[in-house]
Write a protein that holds these residues in place. Structure first.
Motif, PDB file in Angstrom:
ATOM      1  N   HIS A   1      42.831  31.023  27.532  1.00 19.45           N
ATOM      2  CA  HIS A   1      41.402  30.628  27.095  1.00 19.45           C
ATOM      3  C   HIS A   1      40.192  30.743  27.857  1.00 19.45           C
ATOM      4  CE1 HIS A   1      40.620  26.757  29.100  1.00 19.45           C
ATOM      5  NE2 HIS A   1      42.074  26.591  28.890  1.00 19.45           N
ATOM      6  N   LYS A   2      40.540  30.459  29.310  1.00 22.95           N
ATOM      7  CA  LYS A   2      39.372  30.984  30.522  1.00 22.95           C
ATOM      8  C   LYS A   2      39.389  32.293  30.466  1.00 22.95           C
ATOM      9  CE  LYS A   2      38.105  29.275  34.847  1.00 22.95           C
ATOM     10  NZ  LYS A   2      38.711  28.434  36.099  1.00 22.95           N
ATOM     11  N   PHE A   3      40.436  32.902  30.440  1.00 21.46           N
ATOM     12  CA  PHE A   3      40.250  34.699  30.776  1.00 21.46           C
ATOM     13  C   PHE A   3      39.225  35.127  29.583  1.00 21.46           C
ATOM     14  CE2 PHE A   3      41.938  38.377  29.139  1.00 21.46           C
ATOM     15  CZ  PHE A   3      41.651  39.505  30.082  1.00 21.46           C
ATOM     16  N   LYS A   4      39.517  34.425  28.354  1.00 22.92           N
ATOM     17  CA  LYS A   4      38.806  35.022  27.182  1.00 22.92           C
ATOM     18  C   LYS A   4      37.369  34.848  27.265  1.00 22.92           C
ATOM     19  CE  LYS A   4      41.074  33.281  23.535  1.00 22.92           C
ATOM     20  NZ  LYS A   4      41.420  33.069  21.999  1.00 22.92           N
ATOM     21  N   GLY A   5      37.123  33.562  27.946  1.00 20.22           N
ATOM     22  CA  GLY A   5      35.867  33.236  27.933  1.00 20.22           C
ATOM     23  C   GLY A   5      35.124  33.991  29.269  1.00 20.22           C
ATOM     24  N   MET A   6      35.846  34.154  30.019  1.00 21.49           N
ATOM     25  CA  MET A   6      35.397  35.112  31.120  1.00 21.49           C
ATOM     26  C   MET A   6      35.072  36.690  30.665  1.00 21.49           C
ATOM     27  SD  MET A   6      37.609  33.632  34.449  1.00 21.49           S
ATOM     28  CE  MET A   6      36.639  34.664  35.734  1.00 21.49           C
ATOM     29  N   VAL A   7      35.711  37.027  29.974  1.00 21.68           N
ATOM     30  CA  VAL A   7      35.898  38.352  29.535  1.00 21.68           C
ATOM     31  C   VAL A   7      34.487  38.359  28.268  1.00 21.68           C
ATOM     32  CG1 VAL A   7      36.447  40.083  27.799  1.00 21.68           C
ATOM     33  CG2 VAL A   7      38.074  39.080  29.487  1.00 21.68           C
ATOM     34  N   GLU A   8      34.377  37.351  27.563  1.00 17.39           N
ATOM     35  CA  GLU A   8      33.018  37.160  26.696  1.00 17.39           C
ATOM     36  C   GLU A   8      31.916  37.274  27.359  1.00 17.39           C
ATOM     37  OE1 GLU A   8      33.757  33.882  24.172  1.00 17.39           O
ATOM     38  OE2 GLU A   8      35.460  35.138  23.046  1.00 17.39           O
ATOM     39  N   ASP A   9      31.823  36.399  28.541  1.00 11.18           N
ATOM     40  CA  ASP A   9      30.921  36.307  29.640  1.00 11.18           C
ATOM     41  C   ASP A   9      30.487  37.552  30.606  1.00 11.18           C
ATOM     42  OD1 ASP A   9      30.174  33.776  28.518  1.00 11.18           O
ATOM     43  OD2 ASP A   9      31.397  32.943  30.227  1.00 11.18           O
ATOM     44  N   LYS A  10      31.285  38.520  30.392  1.00  7.50           N
ATOM     45  CA  LYS A  10      31.325  39.827  31.167  1.00  7.50           C
ATOM     46  C   LYS A  10      31.459  39.833  32.593  1.00  7.50           C
ATOM     47  CE  LYS A  10      29.805  41.903  27.077  1.00  7.50           C
ATOM     48  NZ  LYS A  10      30.772  42.824  26.574  1.00  7.50           N
ATOM     49  N   TYR A  11      32.326  38.868  32.968  1.00  5.35           N
ATOM     50  CA  TYR A  11      32.693  38.620  34.243  1.00  5.35           C
ATOM     51  C   TYR A  11      33.418  39.999  34.902  1.00  5.35           C
ATOM     52  CZ  TYR A  11      34.816  36.934  38.727  1.00  5.35           C
ATOM     53  OH  TYR A  11      35.105  36.561  39.752  1.00  5.35           O
ATOM     54  N   LYS A  12      32.917  40.257  36.087  1.00  8.07           N
ATOM     55  CA  LYS A  12      33.418  41.351  36.820  1.00  8.07           C
ATOM     56  C   LYS A  12      34.632  41.045  37.506  1.00  8.07           C
ATOM     57  CE  LYS A  12      30.196  44.200  35.035  1.00  8.07           C
ATOM     58  NZ  LYS A  12      30.518  45.119  34.050  1.00  8.07           N
ATOM     59  N   PHE A  13      35.669  41.323  37.199  1.00 12.31           N
ATOM     60  CA  PHE A  13      36.857  40.938  37.957  1.00 12.31           C
ATOM     61  C   PHE A  13      37.103  42.134  39.183  1.00 12.31           C
ATOM     62  CE2 PHE A  13      38.199  39.044  33.876  1.00 12.31           C
ATOM     63  CZ  PHE A  13      38.661  37.933  34.170  1.00 12.31           C
ATOM     64  N   ASP A  14      37.632  41.786  40.180  1.00 18.02           N
ATOM     65  CA  ASP A  14      38.015  42.732  41.477  1.00 18.02           C
ATOM     66  C   ASP A  14      38.912  43.344  41.180  1.00 18.02           C
ATOM     67  OD1 ASP A  14      38.686  43.816  43.848  1.00 18.02           O
ATOM     68  OD2 ASP A  14      38.333  41.956  44.895  1.00 18.02           O
ATOM     69  N   LYS A  15      38.731  44.580  41.000  1.00 20.43           N
ATOM     70  CA  LYS A  15      39.931  45.553  40.538  1.00 20.43           C
ATOM     71  C   LYS A  15      40.999  45.790  41.711  1.00 20.43           C
ATOM     72  CE  LYS A  15      36.854  48.426  37.348  1.00 20.43           C
ATOM     73  NZ  LYS A  15      37.743  48.019  36.141  1.00 20.43           N
ATOM     74  N   ASP A  16      40.749  45.450  42.813  1.00 19.31           N
ATOM     75  CA  ASP A  16      41.904  45.478  43.717  1.00 19.31           C
ATOM     76  C   ASP A  16      42.442  44.018  43.827  1.00 19.31           C
ATOM     77  OD1 ASP A  16      40.838  47.829  44.558  1.00 19.31           O
ATOM     78  OD2 ASP A  16      39.194  46.838  45.967  1.00 19.31           O
ATOM     79  N   LYS A  17      42.447  43.140  43.081  1.00 22.13           N
ATOM     80  CA  LYS A  17      43.117  42.032  42.852  1.00 22.13           C
ATOM     81  C   LYS A  17      43.792  41.888  41.786  1.00 22.13           C
ATOM     82  CE  LYS A  17      40.417  39.440  46.121  1.00 22.13           C
ATOM     83  NZ  LYS A  17      39.553  38.278  46.599  1.00 22.13           N
ATOM     84  N   ALA A  18      45.010  41.141  41.578  1.00 22.94           N
ATOM     85  CA  ALA A  18      45.659  41.153  40.442  1.00 22.94           C
ATOM     86  C   ALA A  18      45.270  40.012  39.432  1.00 22.94           C
ATOM     87  CB  ALA A  18      47.305  40.821  40.587  1.00 22.94           C
ATOM     88  N   ILE A  19      45.531  40.164  38.020  1.00 23.37           N
ATOM     89  CA  ILE A  19      45.479  39.068  37.141  1.00 23.37           C
ATOM     90  C   ILE A  19      46.548  38.596  36.633  1.00 23.37           C
ATOM     91  CG2 ILE A  19      43.779  38.606  34.993  1.00 23.37           C
ATOM     92  CD1 ILE A  19      42.018  40.836  35.707  1.00 23.37           C
ATOM     93  N   GLY A  20      46.880  37.301  36.426  1.00 28.28           N
ATOM     94  CA  GLY A  20      48.036  36.967  35.632  1.00 28.28           C
ATOM     95  C   GLY A  20      47.327  35.852  34.664  1.00 28.28           C
ATOM     96  N   LEU A  21      48.187  35.672  33.426  1.00 30.70           N
ATOM     97  CA  LEU A  21      47.773  34.952  32.555  1.00 30.70           C
ATOM     98  C   LEU A  21      48.766  34.319  31.953  1.00 30.70           C
ATOM     99  CD1 LEU A  21      45.273  37.689  30.379  1.00 30.70           C
ATOM    100  CD2 LEU A  21      44.632  35.901  32.075  1.00 30.70           C
ATOM    101  N   SER A  22      48.588  32.975  31.300  1.00 27.60           N
ATOM    102  CA  SER A  22      49.448  32.077  30.830  1.00 27.60           C
ATOM    103  C   SER A  22      49.346  32.069  29.258  1.00 27.60           C
ATOM    104  CB  SER A  22      49.103  30.625  31.065  1.00 27.60           C
ATOM    105  OG  SER A  22      49.270  30.378  32.608  1.00 27.60           O
ATOM    106  N   LEU A  23      50.303  32.820  28.617  1.00 28.11           N
ATOM    107  CA  LEU A  23      50.323  32.813  27.255  1.00 28.11           C
ATOM    108  C   LEU A  23      51.485  32.034  26.571  1.00 28.11           C
ATOM    109  CD1 LEU A  23      48.490  35.432  27.845  1.00 28.11           C
ATOM    110  CD2 LEU A  23      49.515  36.251  26.110  1.00 28.11           C
TER     111      LEU A  23
END
Length: 207
Positions: free
Chosen positions: A84-106
């Motif tokens: 849910h936090k990831f989805k909120g950040m995407v909606e807010d157009k947060y710019k993730f660091d492309k050199d760092k990994a993203i992991g999610l809890s589903l």
């Protein structure tokens, strides 16, 4: 193997020793997950872990759980986020660091389907997802486990790395890895008297 931290399971000395022993025995990833700590205490703990790893001439890829501040300030391997936090950040157009990994809890097949759509529409690379909980675990006491079936269905939907979580023990890991790419543990190592022996038991049952 991913090791998820929980400093409430043991003494501070045991906590740091477990992380060091895991690193020495080729546990590749550490998810620093101390959700009750504020930023300052999380930062202090992160730096203490780094110091212990350096002192013992070993290393592990550190993924910080939810702390955007640590993710942005330090050269961590990546960040792990609740879905849910990831989805909120995407909606807010947060710019993730492309050199760092993203992991999610589903936790559901529906979330996996939705994530595939989000990733495609926003051109975001997700390195892995944890799916939980697979077996009964004290961390989720009273909640019915989702079982191997969740892993099987998710595998048919996504090519993102799947990390199984929840009640993964040496005696059942052989079944689990048939349907995922990796697995995560917490209490089995932090409560163990012999971290190396437990890791070896996992590895033996994967072969």
């Amino acid at each position: 193997m991913y090791l998820i931290t929980n400093r409430n399971l043991c003494s501070k000395e045991k906590y740091l020793n477990t992380i060091v022993e895991a690193a020495k025995n080729k546990v590749e990833y550490l998810i620093l997950r101390e959700k009750d700590l504020d930023y300052r205490d999380s930062e202090a703990l992160y730096l203490e872990i780094l110091q212990e790893l350096e002192k013992n001439s070993t290393d592990i890829k550190i993924i910080v759980n939810s702390s955007i501040e640590l993710y942005e300030k330090y050269p961590v391997y990546g960040i792990h986020l609740p879905y849910h936090k990831f989805k909120g950040m995407v909606e807010d157009k947060y710019k993730f660091d492309k050199d760092k990994a993203i992991g999610l809890s589903l936790h559901t097949v529906e979330e996996v389907v939705e994530l595939e759509d989000i990733v495609e529409k926003n051109d975001i690379k997700i390195e892995y997802i944890t799916l939980s909980h697979i077996y009964e675990t004290k961390c989720k006491e009273g909640l019915k486990p989702r079982g191997i079936e969740l892993l099987k269905k998710a595998r048919d939907i996504t090519e993102i790395k799947i990390v199984a979580l929840g009640g993964i023990l040496p005696q059942n890991v052989g079944e689990v890895v048939n349907y995922c790419d990796d697995f995560a543990v917490m209490s089995t190592l932090f409560k163990s008297d012999d971290v190396k022996k437990i890791i070896e038991a996992y590895n033996e049952n994967i072969k």
